[in-house]
Design an enzyme around this catalytic site. Structure first.
Site: not given
Ligand code: CO
Length: 155
Positions: A46, A51, A90-91, A132-133, A136
């Site tokens: 995701g 991000q 998480c990226l 999670h997304e 963000h």
């Molecule tokens: Co993330």
């Protein structure tokens, strides 16, 4: 198409509330395409617009199930039930994992890339990914809400 740079925890852009997209045009569609490409290249499931430095309510995800790539503009979780705790990463927070409590099942409403209203109910990993997304988009990272945090290169 283009691979975009993923900003990391500590960047103030990750702590902001995102703006609702009021018009889905070719720029937004290009952004969705580039976000998906960036997510796949980074081997993530995701990615949210903040991000990649864009303060808009846009997310992409693909948890490897039958849904394939899901693109969401202005996602909003409208129903939620149950709870589950599992490992998350998480990226934007490389090599860090944590146990995060999430709703087990959520229903999300959003617009697709053509502005069509969609509704999706998910459990398990996809449910976790949606939560999670969308976090963000509110400036919340999983490390802000995790019950425990650990370093490592895998779950
Ligand atoms: Co993330």
């Amino acid at each position: 198409m283009a691979i975009l740079e993923i900003v990391k925890a500590g960047d103030p852009g990750l702590k902001q509330e995102c703006e609702i997209v009021d018009k889905i045009d070719s720029k937004i569609r290009k952004l969705l395409t580039n976000m998906a490409e960036t997510m796949y290249k980074a081997d993530g499931v995701g990615l949210a617009a903040p991000q990649i430095g864009v303060n808009k309510c846009i997310v992409v995800m693909d948890v490897g199930d039958e849904n394939g790539l899901i693109e969401m503009v202005n996602p909003e979780i409208v129903e939620k039930e149950g709870s589950m705790i599992d490992s998350e990463g998480c990226l934007s927070v490389p090599n860090v994992f944590g146990d995060v409590e999430r709703f087990e099942k959520v229903t999300v409403e959003y617009l697709n890339r053509w502005g069509k209203k969609k509704r999706l109910t998910a459990t398990g990993l996809l449910s976790r990914c949606i939560q999670h997304e969308t976090d963000h988009l509110k400036g919340v990272l999983f490390i802000d809400i995790a019950k425990s945090i650990r370093q490592g290169d895998k779950h």
